[in-house]
Write a protein that holds these residues in place. Structure first.
Motif, PDB file in Angstrom:
ATOM      1  N   ALA A  57      23.467 -69.732  62.340  1.00  0.00           N
ATOM      2  CA  ALA A  57      24.052 -71.020  62.725  1.00  0.00           C
ATOM      3  C   ALA A  57      23.166 -71.720  63.766  1.00  0.00           C
ATOM      4  CB  ALA A  57      25.458 -70.812  63.273  1.00  0.00           C
ATOM      5  N   MET A  58      22.617 -70.953  64.692  1.00  0.00           N
ATOM      6  CA  MET A  58      21.739 -71.548  65.711  1.00  0.00           C
ATOM      7  C   MET A  58      20.455 -72.047  65.064  1.00  0.00           C
ATOM      8  SD  MET A  58      23.470 -71.482  68.362  1.00  0.00           S
ATOM      9  CE  MET A  58      24.917 -70.676  69.005  1.00  0.00           C
ATOM     10  N   ASP A  59      19.955 -71.264  64.160  1.00  0.00           N
ATOM     11  CA  ASP A  59      18.774 -71.704  63.392  1.00  0.00           C
ATOM     12  C   ASP A  59      19.100 -72.980  62.626  1.00  0.00           C
ATOM     13  OD1 ASP A  59      16.618 -69.057  62.023  1.00  0.00           O
ATOM     14  OD2 ASP A  59      16.345 -70.519  63.654  1.00  0.00           O
ATOM     15  N   GLY A  60      20.300 -73.017  62.066  1.00  0.00           N
ATOM     16  CA  GLY A  60      20.702 -74.179  61.276  1.00  0.00           C
ATOM     17  C   GLY A  60      20.712 -75.450  62.108  1.00  0.00           C
ATOM     18  N   GLU A  61      21.148 -75.337  63.356  1.00  0.00           N
ATOM     19  CA  GLU A  61      21.159 -76.507  64.249  1.00  0.00           C
ATOM     20  C   GLU A  61      19.738 -77.020  64.467  1.00  0.00           C
ATOM     21  OE1 GLU A  61      24.123 -78.018  65.926  1.00  0.00           O
ATOM     22  OE2 GLU A  61      24.758 -76.966  64.117  1.00  0.00           O
ATOM     23  N   ALA A  62      18.797 -76.115  64.701  1.00  0.00           N
ATOM     24  CA  ALA A  62      17.403 -76.510  64.949  1.00  0.00           C
ATOM     25  C   ALA A  62      16.799 -77.114  63.686  1.00  0.00           C
ATOM     26  CB  ALA A  62      16.606 -75.300  65.415  1.00  0.00           C
TER      27      ALA A  62
ATOM     28  N   PRO B 274      11.537 -74.961  74.604  1.00  0.00           N
ATOM     29  CA  PRO B 274      12.600 -74.348  75.412  1.00  0.00           C
ATOM     30  C   PRO B 274      13.684 -75.348  75.792  1.00  0.00           C
ATOM     31  CG  PRO B 274      10.463 -73.553  76.137  1.00  0.00           C
ATOM     32  CD  PRO B 274      10.193 -74.623  75.112  1.00  0.00           C
ATOM     33  N   ALA B 275      13.279 -76.572  76.074  1.00  0.00           N
ATOM     34  CA  ALA B 275      14.282 -77.579  76.451  1.00  0.00           C
ATOM     35  C   ALA B 275      15.223 -77.843  75.284  1.00  0.00           C
ATOM     36  CB  ALA B 275      13.593 -78.868  76.887  1.00  0.00           C
ATOM     37  N   ARG B 276      14.702 -77.910  74.090  1.00  0.00           N
ATOM     38  CA  ARG B 276      15.546 -78.116  72.907  1.00  0.00           C
ATOM     39  C   ARG B 276      16.408 -76.909  72.641  1.00  0.00           C
ATOM     40  NH1 ARG B 276      18.263 -80.759  70.722  1.00  0.00           N
ATOM     41  NH2 ARG B 276      17.916 -80.090  68.568  1.00  0.00           N
TER      42      ARG B 276
END
Lengths: 559, 194
Positions: free
Chosen positions: B114-119, B132-134
């Motif tokens: 899910a975190m990968d999906g957001e990126a 890192p900021a993103r």
């Protein structure tokens, strides 16, 4: 080495240890026939932090795969899962829709005293004569005054730390100094006394606070159930069992799964035991003049059922038909917790600050000796409680801010009750003839469910806990009333009940089988009622009293 | 609080008592017995638990997570609980997952994904490839979402990382662990205590 003894004792736990000690110290030749392997201080991990364990004790699934899915919770996972039986090797069955969690099936010397909770409370005549008072069930065939001297003997040897409170429902005993309560617990104790006249006392713990018989006082490391290297927590392995073996009159027979009591059918007497060696799986016999079963209620009754003969077709000592019936285990799952956001405190971890081994106890206040009767249920319950500062694990966020918030303690107070379970005929155990364990021994089929009385009591537990917390100023109070699975309290009693009438009971008041005079059952199986107090202290006191009787009968030549 | 080094009871300290008990433990406890003491069961499955040195993965290798998932977890864990890399949180979570239920494993992989999906949706690349900021923005958004969906995934990951970190020696020392288990008494009750 001889194979014939005066007395064969099955089990090495709370009652087995005492039976062997009392008998061997009197010069009687005893065999302690135990299902487990010998215990050793080398197995203790009371000072081992979780990160020294491969999975840090964070994988219940692993423990389940190692065959201790049911036992986990009586043992503590990676720390000591192997002290308990393998559920897959030693199964039991239940009836559909009536789950039973048979835990605490220990396979190491000392039995359940290796992992028990150590709460130690006397029963009163409110318990022994409950049936006379409210008309339900059967009275015990003894009174408090009969057992009081034996409670004294046991408490002085075991070492019980606690405070005298002068409350009828929880008779005072022979105590070492009590451990201290925390600030929030003291506050709670005062408030519930003021508002309700109820008493919370520091738990009467089988953890010594003064040196006793070479055992050091508790050093407040806390996880007693991982072992206690200073022997401060009572464990029969290093106390009663050790004393028995020291006499030279007691032999330990470890790894012995007792299958049945062997009978001399002509004389209607027990003559020995058939057991299966856990290692070789070979059957062996051992003989004695008397047999004392202390295997824990369910195991002892399983042995009696498996001992059926032509003369005793329904199980040994079961002419009454009562054997296996009236299974009881405390109802749990009712209580409440609250927070004290305005109280400062310091949260601590094990290995970083002293920890008390048990918390306080709220003494029964329902259906008391002189109090009003509840409309919805009979008998009563007591709470095991605790108040302390905890880390703020539920703090929101993440990162350094979360780490800081986590360390800001939240003072909490919580309590969960143990309630009396009424003995009902329809809660029973029997042998399942179609299933055997890995040793070839037929297993138990267990039928148990809580009844209306227990469920009504459960609801009241949640209500009364919440009202006490409110009166004591707690905030964010959360109450709960979710009945635990029967067996979950690990206080099973009742399935070979004591009584004066051989037509309705299995044992007499000295735990001697009515039908077989040289056969005794000295664990919790004989309890005619469960009371709400933890049973182990009473199990031990009864056992010591019954051993005195047994020795007297031996002297008279009746055994 | 007092500890053994500063307080001695009459005649014997607690540490001395322990030494006496341990040295005497293997003699005299069982004065006589029929049959020799037997070890616990010896199933192969037990060996991996009983012997912590066995089945250790090669450094850097994982037992359950693939290398991308492990990299993603490493980045996320350091944001959720700083210091996680030093405490080997990723390796420990991977070890736990290697023996966990299918349900827990499924949920964990779903949360990482899910975190990968957001990126991927916002930046067109994997979580580990954004700045890192993103990464911090994504985690912040997840932690502040309404419950359900992304928030549940964040909470799941936070719980895993929290348990792994605060069961490590690093984490326990931050909570006050000092390898001291000997105390003569409980704290005096002249004020709030735990």
């Amino acid at each position: 080495m001889t194979n014939t003894y005066d007395v064969l004792v099955v089990g090495s736990g709370a009652s087995g240890g005492w039976a062997c000690k009392r008998l061997a110290e009197a010069g009687i030749k005893v065999a302690m026939v135990d299902a487990g392997r010998p215990q050793s201080d080398e197995n203790f991990k009371d000072h081992v932090p979780p990160f020294k364990l491969k999975y840090r004790n964070l994988s219940p699934e692993l423990i389940r795969r190692l065959g201790r899915g049911i036992q986990n919770g009586s043992v503590d996972g990676e720390y000591n899962y192997d002290w308990a039986c393998n559920d897959l090797d030693e199964p039991y069955t239940t009836s559909p829709g009536k789950p039973f969690s048979w835990r605490g099936r220990m396979r190491i010397t000392g039995g359940r005293t290796n992992v028990w909770g150590r709460h130690s409370y006397r029963f009163s005549d409110l318990d022994f004569k409950a049936a006379s008072r409210d008309g339900y069930g059967a009275d015990w065939p003894l009174e408090y005054k009969d057992l009081a001297p034996y409670y004294d003997i046991v408490e002085e040897f075991v070492g019980i730390s606690g405070s005298a409170e002068g409350v009828y429902e929880l008779p005072d005993g022979k105590f070492q100094p009590a451990m201290a309560m925390t600030h929030v617990e003291n506050l709670f104790r005062e408030r519930i006394k003021q508002k309700f006249g109820r008493t919370m006392t520091q738990g009467r713990a089988a953890n010594i606070t003064r040196e006793l018989n070479g055992r050091a006082p508790c050093h407040y490391c806390a996880p007693c159930w991982h072992g206690c290297m200073t022997h401060s927590a009572f464990n029969s392995f290093h106390t009663t069992v050790a004393d028995a073996l020291k006499t030279g009159k007691c032999d330990l027979v470890p790894n012995a799964m007792v299958y049945k009591v062997l009978m001399d059918s002509e004389r209607n007497r027990a003559k020995g035991l058939l057991y299966i060696d856990r290692v070789t799986h070979q059957p062996k016999e051992i003989h004695g003049r008397a047999v004392v079963l202390c295997a824990q209620s369910l195991e002892s009754v399983r042995i009696l059922f498996n001992s059926a003969t032509r003369q005793h077709p329904n199980g040994l000592a079961n002419s009454s038909g009562a054997l296996g019936h009236y299974l009881m285990d405390h109802i749990t799952g009712g209580g409440a917790s609250g927070e004290y956001p305005d109280l400062p405190g310091k949260a601590v971890v094990l290995g970083g600050a002293p920890h008390r081994p048990i918390g306080p106890y709220v003494i029964r206040f329902r259906n008391t000796h002189n109090g009003p009767r509840e409309k919805n249920y009979i008998r009563g319950y007591g709470f095991q409680a605790g108040g302390h500062a905890d880390f703020n694990w539920a703090a929101p966020g993440f990162g350094d801010e979360y780490k800081r918030s986590l360390l800001g303690p939240m003072v909490k107070m919580g309590m969960g009750a143990f309630g009396e379970c009424l003995g009902r005929w329809e809660n029973y155990v029997e042998i399942n003839p179609g299933v055997v364990d890995t040793f070839g021994i037929p297993v138990l089929n267990i039928h148990m469910s809580y009844g209306e009385n227990e469920l009504a009591m459960l609801k009241d537990m949640a209500v009364s806990a919440a009202e006490m917390l409110e009166a004591a100023g707690a905030k964010n109070i959360k109450s709960y009333a979710n009945p635990g699975t029967p067996g979950g309290a690990i206080h099973e009693v009742g399935i070979a009940r004591m009584g004066t009438n051989p037509q309705t009971s299995v044992l007499n008041g000295f735990q001697q089988a009515h039908d077989v005079k040289n056969l005794f059952v000295m664990d919790g199986a004989g309890f005619p009622s469960s009371a709400c107090q933890n049973p182990t202290l009473t199990i031990m006191a009864l056992c010591v009293r019954s051993c005195d009787y047994l020795m007297d009968e031996m002297r008279k030549g009746t055994l | 609080m007092s500890n053994d080094s500063s307080t001695r009871r009459e005649g014997i300290s607690r540490r001395e008592m322990v030494q006496k008990l341990v040295s005497g433990a293997s003699s005299g406890i069982i004065a006589s017995s029929i049959g020799a003491p037997v070890q616990a069961e010896t199933r192969p499955a037990v060996a991996a638990v009983e012997n912590p040195q066995s089945a250790q993965p090669v450094e850097g290798a994982t037992l359950f997570l693939d290398s991308h998932q492990a990299e993603t977890l490493r980045a996320l864990a350091e944001i959720i609980i700083p210091g996680s890399a030093k405490a080997d949180v990723t390796q420990f979570i991977d070890l736990l997952l290697s023996v966990d239920t299918l349900e827990n494993r499924t949920n964990f992989v779903a949360s990482i994904s899910a975190m990968d999906g957001e990126a991927l949706r916002d930046d067109g690349t994997a979580f580990t490839k954004v700045t890192p900021a993103r990464q911090l923005e994504i985690v912040t958004r997840a932690s502040e979402s309404a419950s359900g969906g992304l928030r549940d995934h964040f909470d799941n990951l936070k719980e895993w990382v929290r348990k792994a970190y605060y069961s490590s020696e690093t984490g326990m020392r931050e909570l006050g662990w000092s390898d001291n288990y000997f105390y003569d008494s409980l704290p005096p009750v002249d004020g709030p205590t735990s």
